[in-house]
Motif scaffolding. Sequence first.
Motif, PDB file in Angstrom:
ATOM      1  N   ASP A  38     -10.547   1.717   1.674  1.00  0.00           N
ATOM      2  CA  ASP A  38      -9.429   2.595   1.331  1.00  0.00           C
ATOM      3  C   ASP A  38      -8.264   1.834   0.727  1.00  0.00           C
ATOM      4  O   ASP A  38      -7.648   2.260  -0.259  1.00  0.00           O
ATOM      5  CB  ASP A  38      -8.904   3.216   2.639  1.00  0.00           C
ATOM      6  N   ILE A  39      -7.953   0.707   1.377  1.00  0.00           N
ATOM      7  CA  ILE A  39      -6.831  -0.103   0.898  1.00  0.00           C
ATOM      8  C   ILE A  39      -7.148  -0.690  -0.474  1.00  0.00           C
ATOM      9  O   ILE A  39      -6.316  -0.664  -1.390  1.00  0.00           O
ATOM     10  CB  ILE A  39      -6.485  -1.199   1.932  1.00  0.00           C
ATOM     11  N   LEU A  40      -8.380  -1.196  -0.617  1.00  0.00           N
ATOM     12  CA  LEU A  40      -8.749  -1.734  -1.940  1.00  0.00           C
ATOM     13  C   LEU A  40      -8.695  -0.643  -3.003  1.00  0.00           C
ATOM     14  O   LEU A  40      -8.238  -0.885  -4.127  1.00  0.00           O
ATOM     15  CB  LEU A  40     -10.148  -2.370  -1.866  1.00  0.00           C
ATOM     16  N   ASP A  41      -9.137   0.575  -2.643  1.00  0.00           N
ATOM     17  CA  ASP A  41      -9.085   1.684  -3.602  1.00  0.00           C
ATOM     18  C   ASP A  41      -7.651   1.959  -4.030  1.00  0.00           C
ATOM     19  O   ASP A  41      -7.369   2.199  -5.211  1.00  0.00           O
ATOM     20  CB  ASP A  41      -9.691   2.957  -2.995  1.00  0.00           C
ATOM     21  N   THR A  42      -6.728   1.950  -3.049  1.00  0.00           N
ATOM     22  CA  THR A  42      -5.316   2.190  -3.383  1.00  0.00           C
ATOM     23  C   THR A  42      -4.841   1.175  -4.421  1.00  0.00           C
ATOM     24  O   THR A  42      -4.196   1.527  -5.411  1.00  0.00           O
ATOM     25  CB  THR A  42      -4.443   2.095  -2.110  1.00  0.00           C
ATOM     26  N   LEU A  43      -5.163  -0.110  -4.182  1.00  0.00           N
ATOM     27  CA  LEU A  43      -4.694  -1.133  -5.133  1.00  0.00           C
ATOM     28  C   LEU A  43      -5.381  -0.989  -6.486  1.00  0.00           C
ATOM     29  O   LEU A  43      -4.738  -1.110  -7.537  1.00  0.00           O
ATOM     30  CB  LEU A  43      -4.949  -2.539  -4.582  1.00  0.00           C
ATOM     31  N   ARG A  44      -6.703  -0.720  -6.438  1.00  0.00           N
ATOM     32  CA  ARG A  44      -7.434  -0.601  -7.715  1.00  0.00           C
ATOM     33  C   ARG A  44      -6.890   0.544  -8.546  1.00  0.00           C
ATOM     34  O   ARG A  44      -6.746   0.435  -9.761  1.00  0.00           O
ATOM     35  CB  ARG A  44      -8.927  -0.371  -7.444  1.00  0.00           C
ATOM     36  N   GLN A  45      -6.599   1.669  -7.870  1.00  0.00           N
ATOM     37  CA  GLN A  45      -6.095   2.835  -8.614  1.00  0.00           C
ATOM     38  C   GLN A  45      -4.608   2.709  -8.936  1.00  0.00           C
ATOM     39  O   GLN A  45      -4.067   3.481  -9.724  1.00  0.00           O
ATOM     40  CB  GLN A  45      -6.337   4.122  -7.809  1.00  0.00           C
ATOM     41  N   GLY A  46      -3.944   1.772  -8.292  1.00  0.00           N
ATOM     42  CA  GLY A  46      -2.511   1.583  -8.528  1.00  0.00           C
ATOM     43  C   GLY A  46      -2.273   0.403  -9.453  1.00  0.00           C
ATOM     44  O   GLY A  46      -2.787   0.343 -10.567  1.00  0.00           O
ATOM     45  N   SER A  47      -1.569  -0.589  -8.945  1.00  0.00           N
ATOM     46  CA  SER A  47      -1.163  -1.714  -9.808  1.00  0.00           C
ATOM     47  C   SER A  47      -2.333  -2.615 -10.186  1.00  0.00           C
ATOM     48  O   SER A  47      -2.239  -3.407 -11.118  1.00  0.00           O
ATOM     49  CB  SER A  47      -0.115  -2.550  -9.086  1.00  0.00           C
ATOM     50  N   GLY A  48      -3.424  -2.527  -9.419  1.00  0.00           N
ATOM     51  CA  GLY A  48      -4.589  -3.366  -9.711  1.00  0.00           C
ATOM     52  C   GLY A  48      -4.441  -4.796  -9.223  1.00  0.00           C
ATOM     53  O   GLY A  48      -5.236  -5.671  -9.584  1.00  0.00           O
TER      54      GLY A  48
ATOM     55  N   VAL B 218       0.846  -1.205   0.000  1.00  0.00           N
ATOM     56  CA  VAL B 218       0.000   0.000   0.000  1.00  0.00           C
ATOM     57  C   VAL B 218       0.877   1.249   0.000  1.00  0.00           C
ATOM     58  O   VAL B 218       0.639   2.205  -0.761  1.00  0.00           O
ATOM     59  CB  VAL B 218      -0.961  -0.022   1.211  1.00  0.00           C
ATOM     60  N   TRP B 219       1.932   1.258   0.827  1.00  0.00           N
ATOM     61  CA  TRP B 219       2.770   2.470   0.869  1.00  0.00           C
ATOM     62  C   TRP B 219       3.575   2.641  -0.415  1.00  0.00           C
ATOM     63  O   TRP B 219       3.793   3.767  -0.874  1.00  0.00           O
ATOM     64  CB  TRP B 219       3.678   2.463   2.111  1.00  0.00           C
ATOM     65  N   VAL B 220       3.976   1.527  -1.007  1.00  0.00           N
ATOM     66  CA  VAL B 220       4.675   1.636  -2.295  1.00  0.00           C
ATOM     67  C   VAL B 220       3.732   2.276  -3.318  1.00  0.00           C
ATOM     68  O   VAL B 220       4.090   3.214  -4.036  1.00  0.00           O
ATOM     69  CB  VAL B 220       5.161   0.255  -2.793  1.00  0.00           C
ATOM     70  N   GLU B 221       2.477   1.793  -3.320  1.00  0.00           N
ATOM     71  CA  GLU B 221       1.528   2.293  -4.329  1.00  0.00           C
ATOM     72  C   GLU B 221       1.070   3.721  -4.021  1.00  0.00           C
ATOM     73  O   GLU B 221       0.631   4.437  -4.916  1.00  0.00           O
ATOM     74  CB  GLU B 221       0.329   1.344  -4.436  1.00  0.00           C
ATOM     75  N   ARG B 222       1.186   4.124  -2.743  1.00  0.00           N
ATOM     76  CA  ARG B 222       0.842   5.510  -2.414  1.00  0.00           C
ATOM     77  C   ARG B 222       2.036   6.439  -2.585  1.00  0.00           C
ATOM     78  O   ARG B 222       2.002   7.585  -2.146  1.00  0.00           O
ATOM     79  CB  ARG B 222       0.302   5.586  -0.975  1.00  0.00           C
ATOM     80  N   GLY B 223       3.114   5.899  -3.165  1.00  0.00           N
ATOM     81  CA  GLY B 223       4.275   6.741  -3.468  1.00  0.00           C
ATOM     82  C   GLY B 223       5.141   7.043  -2.261  1.00  0.00           C
ATOM     83  O   GLY B 223       5.865   8.047  -2.256  1.00  0.00           O
ATOM     84  N   ARG B 224       5.091   6.179  -1.222  1.00  0.00           N
ATOM     85  CA  ARG B 224       5.951   6.407  -0.051  1.00  0.00           C
ATOM     86  C   ARG B 224       6.745   5.126   0.243  1.00  0.00           C
ATOM     87  O   ARG B 224       6.531   4.471   1.262  1.00  0.00           O
ATOM     88  CB  ARG B 224       5.093   6.846   1.141  1.00  0.00           C
ATOM     89  N   PRO B 225       7.677   4.769  -0.645  1.00  0.00           N
ATOM     90  CA  PRO B 225       8.388   3.490  -0.518  1.00  0.00           C
ATOM     91  C   PRO B 225       9.335   3.425   0.672  1.00  0.00           C
ATOM     92  O   PRO B 225       9.839   2.345   0.990  1.00  0.00           O
ATOM     93  CB  PRO B 225       9.153   3.386  -1.850  1.00  0.00           C
ATOM     94  N   GLY B 226       9.568   4.557   1.328  1.00  0.00           N
ATOM     95  CA  GLY B 226      10.430   4.533   2.521  1.00  0.00           C
ATOM     96  C   GLY B 226       9.753   3.855   3.703  1.00  0.00           C
ATOM     97  O   GLY B 226      10.404   3.546   4.716  1.00  0.00           O
ATOM     98  N   LYS B 227       8.442   3.643   3.614  1.00  0.00           N
ATOM     99  CA  LYS B 227       7.713   3.043   4.744  1.00  0.00           C
ATOM    100  C   LYS B 227       7.714   1.517   4.579  1.00  0.00           C
ATOM    101  O   LYS B 227       7.027   0.989   3.712  1.00  0.00           O
ATOM    102  CB  LYS B 227       6.276   3.604   4.805  1.00  0.00           C
ATOM    103  N   TRP B 228       8.476   0.845   5.423  1.00  0.00           N
ATOM    104  CA  TRP B 228       8.575  -0.619   5.307  1.00  0.00           C
ATOM    105  C   TRP B 228       8.591  -1.354   6.639  1.00  0.00           C
ATOM    106  O   TRP B 228       8.234  -2.520   6.710  1.00  0.00           O
ATOM    107  CB  TRP B 228       9.833  -0.999   4.520  1.00  0.00           C
ATOM    108  N   LYS B 229       8.969  -0.650   7.725  1.00  0.00           N
ATOM    109  CA  LYS B 229       9.102  -1.375   8.999  1.00  0.00           C
ATOM    110  C   LYS B 229       7.732  -1.710   9.572  1.00  0.00           C
ATOM    111  O   LYS B 229       6.771  -0.956   9.396  1.00  0.00           O
ATOM    112  CB  LYS B 229       9.845  -0.506  10.017  1.00  0.00           C
ATOM    113  N   VAL B 230       7.685  -2.813  10.291  1.00  0.00           N
ATOM    114  CA  VAL B 230       6.474  -3.166  11.022  1.00  0.00           C
ATOM    115  C   VAL B 230       6.865  -3.266  12.493  1.00  0.00           C
ATOM    116  O   VAL B 230       7.798  -4.005  12.840  1.00  0.00           O
ATOM    117  CB  VAL B 230       5.879  -4.501  10.526  1.00  0.00           C
ATOM    118  N   ILE B 231       6.164  -2.511  13.321  1.00  0.00           N
ATOM    119  CA  ILE B 231       6.408  -2.586  14.771  1.00  0.00           C
ATOM    120  C   ILE B 231       5.400  -3.574  15.354  1.00  0.00           C
ATOM    121  O   ILE B 231       4.222  -3.559  14.998  1.00  0.00           O
ATOM    122  CB  ILE B 231       6.238  -1.198  15.442  1.00  0.00           C
ATOM    123  N   SER B 232       5.876  -4.439  16.244  1.00  0.00           N
ATOM    124  CA  SER B 232       4.943  -5.353  16.922  1.00  0.00           C
ATOM    125  C   SER B 232       5.192  -5.271  18.425  1.00  0.00           C
ATOM    126  O   SER B 232       5.870  -4.344  18.889  1.00  0.00           O
ATOM    127  CB  SER B 232       5.111  -6.775  16.390  1.00  0.00           C
TER     128      SER B 232
END
Length: 444
Positions: free
Chosen positions: A288-298, A122-136
Amino acid sequence: MTDASPPPLAGPLFRRRLDGSLPLAVRGEGCWIEDAAGRRYLDAVGGAYTVNLGHGVEEIARAIGEQARTLAYVNGVQFTNAAAEHLAAELAEVLPPPLRHSYFLTSGSDAIEAAVKLARQVWVERGRPGKWKVISRRPSYHGNTLAALALSGRESYRRPYLPLLLDLPSVPAPDPYRDPASPACTGEALADELERQDPETVAAFLFEPVLGSAGGAVVPDAVHYERIVALCREHDVLLIADEVLTGMGRTGRWLAIDHYDGLPDILVLGKGISGGYAPLSAMVATDDILDTLRQGSGNFVHAQTFSHTPVVCAAGLAALRVLKRDRLVERCAALAPRLRAALQPLAALPLVGDVRSIGLFAAVELVADRESREPLPRARRVAERVAARARDHGLLVWSNGGHVDGERGDLVLVAPPFTIAEDELDEVGARLGRALAEVATEEA
Ligand code: PLP
């Protein structure tokens, strides 16, 4: 066809226990399992928090058979299928909108992996590829595959595989039994960690809203939950709620998040979603997430042979319909006080530090000292011994160790089917009490 001939007990199966100690289970009915020697066990933990509807539900067995006869398998990129479509639609009726879009998989672990990948994509498709870490959080349990394990705060599971595990940030999970005012309990631990990590590098925060087996039925207060939701919104961090154990009614509501205000972006379900009748899990995403994918790579860049499988989804659909028809989530809530009452007498026993529960999910925390809440030395394996004693008394419960500091901490967990009778709940308390008293005598 089931094979009724006696299996070769010294055969080549790579079993879950290699010491030859596993009895052969031959049938299940309601909350009871019978082994080949004719011993009956009251299954007070639904296998592992999975058999929420009891054993032997005819409608689910029939639905699986009918689906297998009609259409057992199609691949999700070649066809969609009615079982998956109906299951997603009927699930959406009980999930809070906009969490509507279910992607079906076959275990909690693989649904967690998919959720983490989706958050990143989702962040790659929203143009923010710097976001990759996952905090748990730690303790926590999100599964045994490598990314899910990397994100899990279960040291004993992680230790042999450490060189293979991604090094990702984590924050302490709430432990209100020990310190209700700690930064972990208020949510401030996450605020500090986000600052330390730089939120522009963080894709998601993964958490169990009510801590499951790793923490033992810990129910954080609303302030904690709302703080987490607010922090994630403020910093554009996607919130992933792992409800593999707590979802589908276990806490007396459809979801543990239904006890709180504020929604995650991705929800993960598993275990009880099919009541144990088929290996099913779901990763549920928002509009929202589905919209991001639909409008992005699909396309979500993910593929598993058994995602969206008709037979497995048919089992889930039948289980969901039984849950709704028999109002079993409501029944779970109605039985919660009876479970609490059945376990409350245990609180007076020598090793017992805390007895806590929500819905039909309970934990008994065992300690060396009830005043200071000092954990037991792990080497004594007290929780495991209590579970073994309970089994000797024909009661199945779950034991866990290590939640306090990765090493110490003893928990005995209970999560019976929602169909359990009231007198069976009393029996759970009585048999567990006997097991605890016996181990306490050995420890004295
Ligand atoms: N998440 C939670 C909260 C769990 O309790 C579990 C399993 O216990 C998992 C994920 C992993 O699920 P599975 O064992 O189906 O891979």
